[in-house]
Motif scaffolding. Structure first.
Motif, PDB file in Angstrom:
ATOM      1  N   UNK A  83     104.417 -62.359 -32.073  1.00 52.16           N
ATOM      2  CA  UNK A  83     104.291 -62.158 -33.520  1.00 52.16           C
ATOM      3  C   UNK A  83     103.223 -61.135 -33.917  1.00 52.16           C
ATOM      4  N   UNK A  84     102.693 -60.396 -32.962  1.00 52.82           N
ATOM      5  CA  UNK A  84     101.627 -59.445 -33.286  1.00 52.82           C
ATOM      6  C   UNK A  84     102.121 -58.303 -34.170  1.00 52.82           C
TER       7      UNK A  84
ATOM      8  N   UNK B 290     102.153 -59.600 -37.627  1.00 50.56           N
ATOM      9  CA  UNK B 290     100.761 -59.796 -38.062  1.00 50.56           C
ATOM     10  C   UNK B 290     100.157 -58.467 -38.491  1.00 50.56           C
ATOM     11  N   UNK B 291     100.350 -57.424 -37.679  1.00 50.44           N
ATOM     12  CA  UNK B 291      99.831 -56.096 -38.029  1.00 50.44           C
ATOM     13  C   UNK B 291     100.455 -55.595 -39.326  1.00 50.44           C
ATOM     14  N   UNK B 292     101.760 -55.824 -39.496  1.00 56.36           N
ATOM     15  CA  UNK B 292     102.439 -55.382 -40.717  1.00 56.36           C
ATOM     16  C   UNK B 292     101.891 -56.098 -41.952  1.00 56.36           C
ATOM     17  N   UNK B 293     101.696 -57.393 -41.854  1.00 51.28           N
ATOM     18  CA  UNK B 293     101.154 -58.148 -42.989  1.00 51.28           C
ATOM     19  C   UNK B 293      99.759 -57.649 -43.354  1.00 51.28           C
ATOM     20  N   UNK B 294      98.946 -57.391 -42.355  1.00 50.36           N
ATOM     21  CA  UNK B 294      97.602 -56.873 -42.627  1.00 50.36           C
ATOM     22  C   UNK B 294      97.674 -55.453 -43.194  1.00 50.36           C
ATOM     23  N   UNK B 295      98.599 -54.654 -42.700  1.00 54.13           N
ATOM     24  CA  UNK B 295      98.767 -53.295 -43.227  1.00 54.13           C
ATOM     25  C   UNK B 295      99.149 -53.343 -44.702  1.00 54.13           C
TER      26      UNK B 295
ATOM     27  N   UNK C  59     105.927 -47.356 -41.238  1.00 51.28           N
ATOM     28  CA  UNK C  59     105.859 -47.363 -39.769  1.00 51.28           C
ATOM     29  C   UNK C  59     105.490 -48.758 -39.277  1.00 51.28           C
ATOM     30  N   UNK C  60     104.531 -49.385 -39.914  1.00 53.72           N
ATOM     31  CA  UNK C  60     104.182 -50.766 -39.540  1.00 53.72           C
ATOM     32  C   UNK C  60     105.384 -51.692 -39.721  1.00 53.72           C
ATOM     33  N   UNK C  61     106.140 -51.482 -40.778  1.00 61.53           N
ATOM     34  CA  UNK C  61     107.334 -52.310 -41.001  1.00 61.53           C
ATOM     35  C   UNK C  61     108.343 -52.110 -39.872  1.00 61.53           C
ATOM     36  N   UNK C  62     108.589 -50.867 -39.527  1.00 60.52           N
ATOM     37  CA  UNK C  62     109.547 -50.574 -38.457  1.00 60.52           C
ATOM     38  C   UNK C  62     109.118 -51.173 -37.123  1.00 60.52           C
ATOM     39  N   UNK C  63     107.830 -51.213 -36.879  1.00 56.52           N
ATOM     40  CA  UNK C  63     107.303 -51.744 -35.625  1.00 56.52           C
ATOM     41  C   UNK C  63     107.102 -53.259 -35.655  1.00 56.52           C
TER      42      UNK C  63
ATOM     43  N   UNK D 156     108.783 -55.469 -33.065  1.00 58.18           N
ATOM     44  CA  UNK D 156     108.537 -55.127 -31.662  1.00 58.18           C
ATOM     45  C   UNK D 156     107.050 -55.299 -31.379  1.00 58.18           C
ATOM     46  N   UNK D 157     106.699 -56.444 -30.870  1.00 56.27           N
ATOM     47  CA  UNK D 157     105.294 -56.799 -30.681  1.00 56.27           C
ATOM     48  C   UNK D 157     104.529 -55.818 -29.794  1.00 56.27           C
ATOM     49  N   UNK D 158     105.218 -55.134 -28.896  1.00 58.26           N
ATOM     50  CA  UNK D 158     104.520 -54.214 -27.993  1.00 58.26           C
ATOM     51  C   UNK D 158     104.542 -52.769 -28.490  1.00 58.26           C
ATOM     52  N   UNK D 159     105.135 -52.518 -29.647  1.00 59.73           N
ATOM     53  CA  UNK D 159     105.227 -51.173 -30.208  1.00 59.73           C
ATOM     54  C   UNK D 159     103.958 -50.843 -30.995  1.00 59.73           C
TER      55      UNK D 159
END
Length: 81
Positions: A22-23, A26-31, A47-51, A54-57
């Motif tokens: 879920x990382x 998590x990054x997208x929500x923080x972005x 870009x954060x949404x697109x990634x 994909x937790x490793x992207x």
């Protein structure tokens, strides 16, 4: 300038390590938090949404390739130091 508690927490979340479950989300929500504060462009948020699925992207190289948010990339690099 010392960030408030919420900003510090969101900063830690946007820097969640790649590959953790879920990382990406998590990054997208923080972005989104930084976007709403006017600290991140809509193009970089996309870009954060697109990634997000994909937790490793890593969204940062993609942001760099698109040339949409050099200030954000500089800020992220400073945090690594």
């Amino acid at each position: 300038m010392v960030p408030d508690t919420e900003t510090a927490e969101q900063w830690a979340l946007v820097n969640t390590p790649l590959g953790e479950p879920w990382s990406g989300r998590t990054r997208y929500a923080a972005a989104m938090y930084f976007y709403k504060r006017g600290e991140l462009s809509a193009e970089a948020l996309e870009v954060y949404r697109l990634c997000s699925r994909r937790d490793s992207e890593d969204p940062l190289p993609i942001i760099g390739e698109r040339g949409v948010e050099s200030e954000w990339l500089e800020r992220m690099e400073k945090q690594k130091q």
